[in-house]
Design a protein around this motif. Structure first.
Motif, PDB file in Angstrom:
ATOM      1  N   THR A 219       0.776  -1.375  -0.007  1.00 37.64           N
ATOM      2  CA  THR A 219      -0.086  -0.061  -0.128  1.00 37.64           C
ATOM      3  C   THR A 219       0.975   1.353  -0.077  1.00 37.64           C
ATOM      4  N   GLU A 220       2.198   1.139   0.249  1.00 38.80           N
ATOM      5  CA  GLU A 220       3.217   2.257   0.113  1.00 38.80           C
ATOM      6  C   GLU A 220       3.209   2.861  -1.102  1.00 38.80           C
ATOM      7  N   VAL A 221       3.512   4.198  -1.453  1.00 35.04           N
ATOM      8  CA  VAL A 221       3.278   4.909  -2.650  1.00 35.04           C
ATOM      9  C   VAL A 221       4.576   4.650  -3.249  1.00 35.04           C
ATOM     10  N   GLU A 222       4.587   4.147  -4.468  1.00 36.82           N
ATOM     11  CA  GLU A 222       5.737   3.848  -5.341  1.00 36.82           C
ATOM     12  C   GLU A 222       6.556   5.238  -5.618  1.00 36.82           C
ATOM     13  N   PRO A 223       7.991   5.185  -5.804  1.00 40.69           N
ATOM     14  CA  PRO A 223       8.637   6.095  -6.030  1.00 40.69           C
ATOM     15  C   PRO A 223       8.395   6.977  -7.289  1.00 40.69           C
ATOM     16  N   ASP A 224       7.940   5.977  -8.324  1.00 37.38           N
ATOM     17  CA  ASP A 224       7.775   6.319  -9.658  1.00 37.38           C
ATOM     18  C   ASP A 224       6.444   7.096  -9.827  1.00 37.38           C
ATOM     19  N   ALA A 225       5.649   7.148  -8.753  1.00 32.88           N
ATOM     20  CA  ALA A 225       4.528   8.112  -8.714  1.00 32.88           C
ATOM     21  C   ALA A 225       4.631   9.459  -8.585  1.00 32.88           C
ATOM     22  N   GLU A 226       5.797   9.845  -8.116  1.00 29.68           N
ATOM     23  CA  GLU A 226       6.121  11.224  -8.019  1.00 29.68           C
ATOM     24  C   GLU A 226       6.144  12.037  -9.114  1.00 29.68           C
ATOM     25  N   VAL A 227       5.405  13.266  -9.184  1.00 30.64           N
ATOM     26  CA  VAL A 227       5.450  14.045 -10.211  1.00 30.64           C
ATOM     27  C   VAL A 227       5.665  15.631  -9.784  1.00 30.64           C
ATOM     28  N   GLY A 228       6.545  16.146 -10.432  1.00 23.73           N
ATOM     29  CA  GLY A 228       6.879  17.454 -10.097  1.00 23.73           C
ATOM     30  C   GLY A 228       8.150  18.045 -10.620  1.00 23.73           C
ATOM     31  N   PRO A 229       8.518  19.384 -10.163  1.00 27.37           N
ATOM     32  CA  PRO A 229       9.799  19.916 -10.577  1.00 27.37           C
ATOM     33  C   PRO A 229      10.684  18.948  -9.763  1.00 27.37           C
ATOM     34  N   ASP A 230      10.652  18.438  -8.651  1.00 24.97           N
ATOM     35  CA  ASP A 230      11.598  17.989  -7.831  1.00 24.97           C
ATOM     36  C   ASP A 230      11.956  16.425  -8.235  1.00 24.97           C
ATOM     37  N   ALA A 231      11.064  16.067  -9.308  1.00 21.73           N
ATOM     38  CA  ALA A 231      11.333  14.481  -9.348  1.00 21.73           C
ATOM     39  C   ALA A 231      12.569  14.425 -10.449  1.00 21.73           C
ATOM     40  N   GLU A 232      13.431  13.593 -10.130  1.00 26.43           N
ATOM     41  CA  GLU A 232      14.668  13.489 -10.668  1.00 26.43           C
ATOM     42  C   GLU A 232      14.333  12.765 -12.063  1.00 26.43           C
ATOM     43  N   VAL A 233      15.129  13.409 -13.169  1.00 24.66           N
ATOM     44  CA  VAL A 233      15.016  12.942 -14.557  1.00 24.66           C
ATOM     45  C   VAL A 233      15.945  11.653 -14.743  1.00 24.66           C
ATOM     46  N   GLU A 234      15.402  10.590 -15.603  1.00 20.59           N
ATOM     47  CA  GLU A 234      16.170   9.363 -15.677  1.00 20.59           C
ATOM     48  C   GLU A 234      17.553   9.669 -16.533  1.00 20.59           C
ATOM     49  N   PRO A 235      18.349   8.826 -16.018  1.00 16.36           N
ATOM     50  CA  PRO A 235      19.791   9.339 -16.795  1.00 16.36           C
ATOM     51  C   PRO A 235      19.598   8.836 -18.468  1.00 16.36           C
ATOM     52  N   GLU A 236      18.760   8.183 -18.764  1.00 12.13           N
ATOM     53  CA  GLU A 236      18.810   7.825 -20.366  1.00 12.13           C
ATOM     54  C   GLU A 236      18.030   8.993 -20.914  1.00 12.13           C
ATOM     55  N   ALA A 237      17.184   9.647 -20.200  1.00 12.98           N
ATOM     56  CA  ALA A 237      16.452  10.870 -20.824  1.00 12.98           C
ATOM     57  C   ALA A 237      17.475  12.135 -20.865  1.00 12.98           C
ATOM     58  N   ARG A 238      18.311  12.242 -19.793  1.00 11.92           N
ATOM     59  CA  ARG A 238      19.295  13.163 -19.665  1.00 11.92           C
ATOM     60  C   ARG A 238      20.446  13.235 -20.999  1.00 11.92           C
ATOM     61  N   VAL A 239      20.722  11.734 -20.982  1.00 14.74           N
ATOM     62  CA  VAL A 239      21.810  11.649 -22.024  1.00 14.74           C
ATOM     63  C   VAL A 239      21.186  11.765 -23.761  1.00 14.74           C
ATOM     64  N   ALA A 240      19.688  11.590 -23.960  1.00  8.93           N
ATOM     65  CA  ALA A 240      19.289  11.747 -25.038  1.00  8.93           C
ATOM     66  C   ALA A 240      19.029  13.469 -25.189  1.00  8.93           C
ATOM     67  N   HIS A 241      18.807  13.949 -24.022  1.00  7.71           N
ATOM     68  CA  HIS A 241      18.492  15.381 -24.210  1.00  7.71           C
ATOM     69  C   HIS A 241      19.658  16.221 -24.310  1.00  7.71           C
ATOM     70  N   GLY A 242      20.657  15.629 -23.933  1.00  4.29           N
ATOM     71  CA  GLY A 242      22.117  16.359 -23.960  1.00  4.29           C
ATOM     72  C   GLY A 242      22.717  16.088 -25.473  1.00  4.29           C
ATOM     73  N   VAL A 243      22.442  14.936 -26.085  1.00  2.00           N
ATOM     74  CA  VAL A 243      22.905  14.766 -27.408  1.00  2.00           C
ATOM     75  C   VAL A 243      22.405  15.580 -28.461  1.00  2.00           C
ATOM     76  N   GLY A 244      20.968  15.603 -28.057  1.00  4.08           N
ATOM     77  CA  GLY A 244      20.124  16.634 -29.269  1.00  4.08           C
ATOM     78  C   GLY A 244      20.801  18.037 -28.951  1.00  4.08           C
ATOM     79  N   GLN A 245      20.878  18.439 -27.841  1.00  5.52           N
ATOM     80  CA  GLN A 245      21.347  19.889 -27.709  1.00  5.52           C
ATOM     81  C   GLN A 245      22.709  20.035 -28.258  1.00  5.52           C
ATOM     82  N   GLY A 246      23.633  19.226 -27.930  1.00  6.59           N
ATOM     83  CA  GLY A 246      24.943  19.219 -28.302  1.00  6.59           C
ATOM     84  C   GLY A 246      25.119  19.320 -29.935  1.00  6.59           C
ATOM     85  N   ALA A 247      24.300  18.301 -30.632  1.00  6.60           N
ATOM     86  CA  ALA A 247      24.219  18.264 -32.007  1.00  6.60           C
ATOM     87  C   ALA A 247      23.863  19.658 -32.730  1.00  6.60           C
ATOM     88  N   ALA A 248      22.725  20.090 -32.225  1.00  3.31           N
ATOM     89  CA  ALA A 248      22.026  21.644 -32.665  1.00  3.31           C
ATOM     90  C   ALA A 248      23.138  22.739 -32.431  1.00  3.31           C
TER      91      ALA A 248
END
Length: 212
Positions: A61-90
């Motif tokens: 019955t405990e709230v799963e960590p994945d259910a947290e939504v908001g600015p304080d929620a940490e971004v997944e490392p894979e999303a950070r890498v993909a985001h950084g690759v696109g910005q670097g290429a541009a």
């Protein structure tokens, strides 16, 4: 004789009384212990009245960590890498287009050569020198400046978009320092290339020579 008998009777009664009192005194602690045990037994809570372990909240019955939504929620490392690759290429594309706007491109060269050919075909054999210079060289140089300005404007816009991406992108996703440096380089080169293109197109910089 009668007196002795009465005395013996009284002595026997006293002895019986003493033995009875002694028996009562000897039985006193045992009786007190029995009474105490009975009182203690009557005052304790039955084991059956305790809360069963099954009544506890299950771990599911405990709230799963994945259910947290908001600015304080940490971004997944894979999303950070993909985001950084696109910005670097541009950012790299922005800097490269800025360099092309200053040094020239094969597209601008071909367009300028085409304008030279068109000017030669449209100019009459007996036209004056000023007209020939304007049609053959002036139009070709302005065409080259126009293409350089387009490359410079594209580099400027891409660099600005990369720099503004963190404000409108994924919350919590940072931007690497080298990406910002390359993007600023693209913005600077694009701004310089655009300024030079405008000055050349308007004949303020390297205008046509005087024909007399």
């Amino acid at each position: 004789m009668g007196t002795q008998t009465e005395n013996e009777t009284e002595t026997g009664k006293a002895a019986e009384t003493g033995s009875d009192s002694g028996d009562r005194r000897g039985a006193g602690p045992e009786a007190g212990a029995a009474v105490g045990a009975g009182a203690a037994g009557s005052g304790t809570t039955e084991p059956d009245t305790e809360v069963e372990p099954d009544t506890e909240v299950e771990p599911d019955t405990e709230v799963e960590p994945d259910a947290e939504v908001g600015p304080d929620a940490e971004v997944e490392p894979e999303a950070r890498v993909a985001h950084g690759v696109g910005q670097g290429a541009a950012a790299i594309v922005s800097a490269a287009l800025g360099v092309v706007s200053l040094t020239g491109s094969w597209l601008g060269t071909v367009a300028a050569a085409r304008e030279t050919l068109v000017g030669q075909l449209e100019t009459a054999a007996g036209a004056g020198v000023a007209i020939q210079v304007e049609k053959i060289y002036g139009d070709a140089w302005r065409t080259s400046a126009l293409w350089g300005g387009l490359f410079a404007l594209t580099a400027l816009l891409i660099g600005v978009v990369v720099l503004a991406q963190p404000a409108f992108g994924t919350p919590g996703a940072g931007q690497a320092p080298w990406i910002r440096s390359v993007a600023w380089a693209g913005v600077a080169l694009g701004a310089v290339g655009l300024l030079l293109a405008v000055l050349k197109y308007t004949d303020v910089l390297l205008g046509l020579p005087a024909t007399g």
